[in-house]
Design a protein around this motif. Structure first.
Motif, short mmCIF file in Angstrom:
data_model
loop_
_atom_site.label_atom_id
_atom_site.label_comp_id
_atom_site.label_asym_id
_atom_site.label_seq_id
_atom_site.Cartn_x
_atom_site.Cartn_y
_atom_site.Cartn_z
N ILE A 101 0.66 -1.21 0.13
CA ILE A 101 0.04 0.11 -0.07
C ILE A 101 0.73 1.37 0.02
O ILE A 101 0.58 2.26 -0.66
CB ILE A 101 -0.96 -0.05 1.27
CG1 ILE A 101 -1.91 -1.04 1.30
CG2 ILE A 101 -1.77 1.46 1.33
CD1 ILE A 101 -2.81 -1.06 0.05
N GLY A 102 1.96 1.34 0.84
CA GLY A 102 2.75 2.49 0.93
C GLY A 102 2.27 3.11 2.14
O GLY A 102 1.47 2.77 3.00
N PRO A 103 3.00 4.35 2.34
CA PRO A 103 2.39 5.20 3.40
C PRO A 103 1.21 5.73 3.49
O PRO A 103 0.53 5.87 2.44
CB PRO A 103 3.45 6.50 3.19
CG PRO A 103 3.90 6.59 1.65
CD PRO A 103 3.92 5.29 1.29
N VAL A 104 0.62 5.65 4.54
CA VAL A 104 -0.78 5.83 4.85
C VAL A 104 -0.92 7.09 5.92
O VAL A 104 0.00 7.17 6.52
CB VAL A 104 -1.79 4.59 5.44
CG1 VAL A 104 -1.82 3.64 4.31
CG2 VAL A 104 -1.01 4.16 6.59
N ARG A 105 -1.91 7.94 5.52
CA ARG A 105 -2.12 8.99 6.50
C ARG A 105 -3.39 8.56 7.33
O ARG A 105 -4.36 8.10 6.88
CB ARG A 105 -2.57 10.29 5.51
CG ARG A 105 -2.95 11.52 6.34
CD ARG A 105 -2.97 12.65 5.31
NE ARG A 105 -3.70 12.31 4.42
CZ ARG A 105 -5.10 12.84 4.15
NH1 ARG A 105 -5.57 13.25 5.41
NH2 ARG A 105 -5.84 12.36 3.21
N ARG A 106 -3.35 8.75 8.61
CA ARG A 106 -4.46 8.22 9.44
C ARG A 106 -5.57 9.51 9.43
O ARG A 106 -5.27 10.65 9.53
CB ARG A 106 -3.93 8.17 10.99
CG ARG A 106 -4.77 7.67 12.00
CD ARG A 106 -4.26 7.16 13.08
NE ARG A 106 -4.66 6.11 13.90
CZ ARG A 106 -4.81 4.67 13.59
NH1 ARG A 106 -5.12 4.30 12.31
NH2 ARG A 106 -5.08 3.71 14.53
N LEU A 107 -6.86 9.26 9.45
CA LEU A 107 -8.06 10.15 9.28
C LEU A 107 -8.29 10.31 10.84
O LEU A 107 -8.05 9.88 11.59
CB LEU A 107 -8.96 9.55 8.49
CG LEU A 107 -8.98 9.10 7.09
CD1 LEU A 107 -10.21 8.47 6.64
CD2 LEU A 107 -8.70 10.24 6.27
#
Length: 179
Positions: A20-26
């Motif tokens: 997926i790669g880097p994710v940003r938390r909502l």
């Protein structure tokens, strides 16, 4: 029986994050408010109130009887010939109730008790003296009360104002259903 998949192992989770790669938390969202429940309604009380208002309006309506009016009623199963015989006083009166000294509340209670006792005692024809109602300034209250109550009772087959010798429009002869 359905089988549940086992939770992913640490290696599988790491592979997924790499794919997926880097994710940003909502940001945390507030839970949506549920719709408020409607206020409970007293359905039985509303129905009773509606019926009472209907009776009150019927009592005030144009169906009111005046002092000289004759009472008459018969159920569909009773022939008009029987009602004519009742109007002429051709049935033997077996019991009588005089409502002259009663107010409306007393008269209603007395009338209900009288009819129940008369029927239990095997009476087929009774006389109810309600008066002509000429002393008040308006429609005769007891006469209208008697008319309304008798029409509603299942044990009343027919009724008619009495002949002049038995009270005329100040009394009513009532045929009761046999026990």
């Amino acid at each position: 029986m359905t089988r549940r998949k086992p939770p992913p192992t640490e290696d599988e989770a790491a592979l997924f994050r790499d794919a997926i790669g880097p994710v940003r938390r909502l940001p945390e969202a507030a839970t949506p408010a549920s719709r408020p429940r409607p206020e409970p309604r007293p359905h039985m009380a509303e129905r009773d109130e509606h019926e009472a208002r209907g009776e009150f309006h019927a009592m005030l309506g144009e169906g009111r009887l005046e002092a000289g009016d004759s009472l008459r009623y018969r159920r569909d199963e009773i022939s008009p010939r029987i009602l004519r015989r009742l109007a002429r006083g051709q049935y033997a009166v077996q019991d009588e109730l005089d409502l002259h000294s009663a107010d409306s509340a007393q008269a209603e209670a007395w009338l209900k008790r009288f009819l129940a006792e008369a029927r239990a005692g095997g009476s087929a024809c009774v006389r109810i003296v309600h008066g002509k109602g000429r002393h008040g300034d308006g429609p005769p209250a007891l006469k209208n009360l008697v008319d309304r109550l008798l029409r509603r009772r299942a044990d009343v087959l027919a009724f008619h104002s009495a002949p002049p010798a038995q009270g005329g429009t100040g009394a009513v002869l009532v045929l009761l259903r046999p026990r």
